[in-house]
Design an enzyme around this catalytic site. Structure first.
Site, PDB file in Angstrom:
ATOM      1  N   TYR A 143       0.831  -1.209   0.000  1.00  0.00           N
ATOM      2  CA  TYR A 143       0.000   0.000   0.000  1.00  0.00           C
ATOM      3  C   TYR A 143       0.864   1.258   0.000  1.00  0.00           C
ATOM      4  CZ  TYR A 143      -4.628  -2.060   0.663  1.00  0.00           C
ATOM      5  OH  TYR A 143      -5.808  -2.720   0.488  1.00  0.00           O
ATOM      6  N   LYS A 194       3.254 -15.314   1.843  1.00  0.00           N
ATOM      7  CA  LYS A 194       3.603 -16.104   0.652  1.00  0.00           C
ATOM      8  C   LYS A 194       5.116 -16.245   0.604  1.00  0.00           C
ATOM      9  CE  LYS A 194       1.613 -17.082  -2.895  1.00  0.00           C
ATOM     10  NZ  LYS A 194       1.276 -18.451  -3.408  1.00  0.00           N
ATOM     11  N   ASP A 227      -2.693 -17.991   0.179  1.00  0.00           N
ATOM     12  CA  ASP A 227      -3.708 -18.558  -0.728  1.00  0.00           C
ATOM     13  C   ASP A 227      -4.404 -19.741  -0.073  1.00  0.00           C
ATOM     14  OD1 ASP A 227      -1.288 -19.958  -0.886  1.00  0.00           O
ATOM     15  OD2 ASP A 227      -1.512 -20.473  -2.998  1.00  0.00           O
ATOM     16  N   ASP A 251      -6.376  -7.243   3.521  1.00  0.00           N
ATOM     17  CA  ASP A 251      -7.500  -6.617   2.817  1.00  0.00           C
ATOM     18  C   ASP A 251      -8.375  -7.693   2.183  1.00  0.00           C
ATOM     19  OD1 ASP A 251      -9.017  -4.518   1.632  1.00  0.00           O
ATOM     20  OD2 ASP A 251      -7.940  -4.841  -0.246  1.00  0.00           O
ATOM     21  N   ASP A 255     -12.217  -9.478   3.614  1.00  0.00           N
ATOM     22  CA  ASP A 255     -13.469  -9.483   2.846  1.00  0.00           C
ATOM     23  C   ASP A 255     -14.062 -10.893   2.799  1.00  0.00           C
ATOM     24  OD1 ASP A 255     -13.388  -6.750   2.278  1.00  0.00           O
ATOM     25  OD2 ASP A 255     -13.905  -7.039   0.166  1.00  0.00           O
TER      26      ASP A 255
HETATM   27  C1  IPM Z   1     -10.486  -1.640   3.381  1.00  0.00           C
HETATM   28  C2  IPM Z   1     -10.720  -0.992   2.053  1.00  0.00           C
HETATM   29  C3  IPM Z   1      -9.577  -0.026   1.764  1.00  0.00           C
HETATM   30  C4  IPM Z   1      -8.307  -0.835   1.687  1.00  0.00           C
HETATM   31  C5  IPM Z   1      -9.770   0.828   0.500  1.00  0.00           C
HETATM   32  C6  IPM Z   1     -11.053   1.619   0.550  1.00  0.00           C
HETATM   33  C7  IPM Z   1      -8.597   1.729   0.253  1.00  0.00           C
HETATM   34  O1  IPM Z   1     -10.873  -1.951   1.067  1.00  0.00           O
HETATM   35  O2  IPM Z   1     -10.381  -0.924   4.392  1.00  0.00           O
HETATM   36  O3  IPM Z   1     -10.438  -2.876   3.433  1.00  0.00           O
HETATM   37  O4  IPM Z   1      -7.958  -1.373   0.627  1.00  0.00           O
HETATM   38  O5  IPM Z   1      -7.633  -0.935   2.706  1.00  0.00           O
HETATM   39 MG    MG Z   2     -10.921  -3.934   1.791  1.00  0.00          MG
END
Ligand code: IPM
Ligand code: MG
Length: 370
Positions: A143, A194, A227, A251, A255
């Site tokens: 990042y 990884k 993975d 990240d 999700d």
């Molecule tokens: C998160 C989001 C952010 C990230 C984006 C909005 C920049 O996806 O907080 O998970 O990638 O960290």
């Molecule tokens: Mg995210």
């Protein structure tokens, strides 16, 4: 008498709607008894800041964030700002907050409320009772690593570079956060990287192994390739207690974990910095979901992840465990009563709007203190 200064940054899209519900809960706490007071200031971030000031967050708002006990953050972004320069894009506001406040530890709990087990895309038996925590490194890795650029090669070709970069101290401090938290939970840490293809993975593995050996003999440590970790999360998520991982894998994996719980609209997060001499740490609390421009302004958004993020602020910044438990209990009760926003709707349940959900949670809080 405890007083906390909060900077409220609703942001864009559904961020503004779900923050209305948090503001109501903060007001409710302020009215309860005079030993607890939240002083709130509100400012712009993301696309809304860009529209007003041409930047994703102003220096003045950053000043406020640096002074606050905690930042309560909604969500940023939307197609309206697709053509904005990379430096001023809405996400740049969020990333500047994380970086400038030094919020290296991102805690993303994934808890499956029993009432929602059927909303998950996985079978009930796989997710019911799930209670895991992703500890994501938040101020390093790809990042922020330099160089980060696109070069025109002049022959109709371009070259894009992002840099995955970690130093020992960055891995050391996030590993300690994970081990400490595991000690208060199931005493198991999975470290995901990884190392089979990335040098940063090799170093990550080495540092986590050393910290574990030196300081955390009572915690079980498992190394897992990122993975494989993604696969295991959907195969058998309840094998996990704490997962510690880098910024990008965190990240993605968070999700995945969010969806196990029924909806991305359910997952809160805390981003914490290092403690200063007085034991205080900079902090920001935000839902894991984004600004969901497709449903913004329609009263469809689920405010639970935002409200649960405020509960994390009560727990981690304010040290108000009972109050945090109470907010979480109010959320669980409302779900037990069958109230659902669209994202977690099931047949036989009652679909409610964003503000109905907020009202129901407030009513539950009233009942819980009665
Ligand atoms: C998160 C989001 C952010 C990230 C984006 C909005 C920049 O996806 O907080 O998970 O990638 O960290
Ligand atoms: Mg995210």
């Amino acid at each position: 008498m405890s007083t906390f200064d909060l900077l409220i940054l609703p942001g864009d899209g559904i961020g503004t709607e779900i923050m209305v519900e948090v503001n109501r809960i903060i007001e409710w706490f302020n009215k309860q008894d005079n030993s607890l007071t939240f002083n709130c200031e509100q400012d712009l971030v993301g696309g809304s800041a860009y529209d007003a000031h041409g930047v994703a967050i102003t220096d003045a708002a950053m000043e406020k964030a640096l002074k606050a006990d905690a930042v309560i953050f909604g969500a940023v972004g939307g197609p309206k700002w697709d053509d904005v320069s990379y430096e001023a894009r809405p996400e740049a506001g969020l990333l500047r907050l994380r970086k400038d406040l030094g919020l290296f530890a991102n805690l993303r709990p994934a808890i499956c409320y029993p009432a929602l087990a059927d909303s998950s895309s996985l079978k009930r038996e796989l997710v019911e009772g799930l209670d895991m925590l992703i500890v994501r490194e938040l101020t390093g890795g790809v990042y922020f690593g330099e160089p980060k650029e696109i070069t025109d090669l002049g022959n109709g070709q371009k070259r894009a570079v992002d840099t995955q970069l970690y130093e020992t101290y960055e891995i050391d401090r996030i590993a300690r956060v994970a081990f400490d938290l595991a000690g208060k939970r199931g005493s198991l840490v999975h470290s995901a990287e990884k190392r089979n293809v990335m040098k940063s993975g090799v170093l990550w593995n080495e540092v986590v192994t050393n910290i574990h050996k030196e300081s955390y003999p009572n915690i079980k440590l498992e190394h897992i390739l990122a993975d494989n970790c993604a696969m295991q999360l959907v195969r058998n998520p309840k094998q996990f207690d704490v997962i510690v991982t880098d910024n990008l894998f965190g990240d993605v994996l968070s999700d995945v974990a969010a969806m196990l719980t029924g909806s991305l609209g359910m997952l809160p997060s805390a981003s914490l910095g290092a403690k200063d001499e007085s034991g205080k740490a900079k902090a920001m609390y935000e839902p894991v979901h984004g600004s969901a421009p497709d449903i913004a302004g329609k009263g469809l958004a689920n405010p639970i992840a935002m409200i649960a993020s405020f509960a994390m602020a009560l727990r981690y910044t304010c040290d108000l465990t009972a109050e945090a438990d109470m907010v979480e209990k109010a959320i669980a009760n409302v779900l037990d009563q069958g109230l659902r926003t669209g994202d977690i709707m099931q047949t036989g349940k009652q679909q409610v709007t964003t503000s109905d959900m907020g009202t129901a949670i407030l009513n539950e809080l009233e009942d819980l203190v009665a």
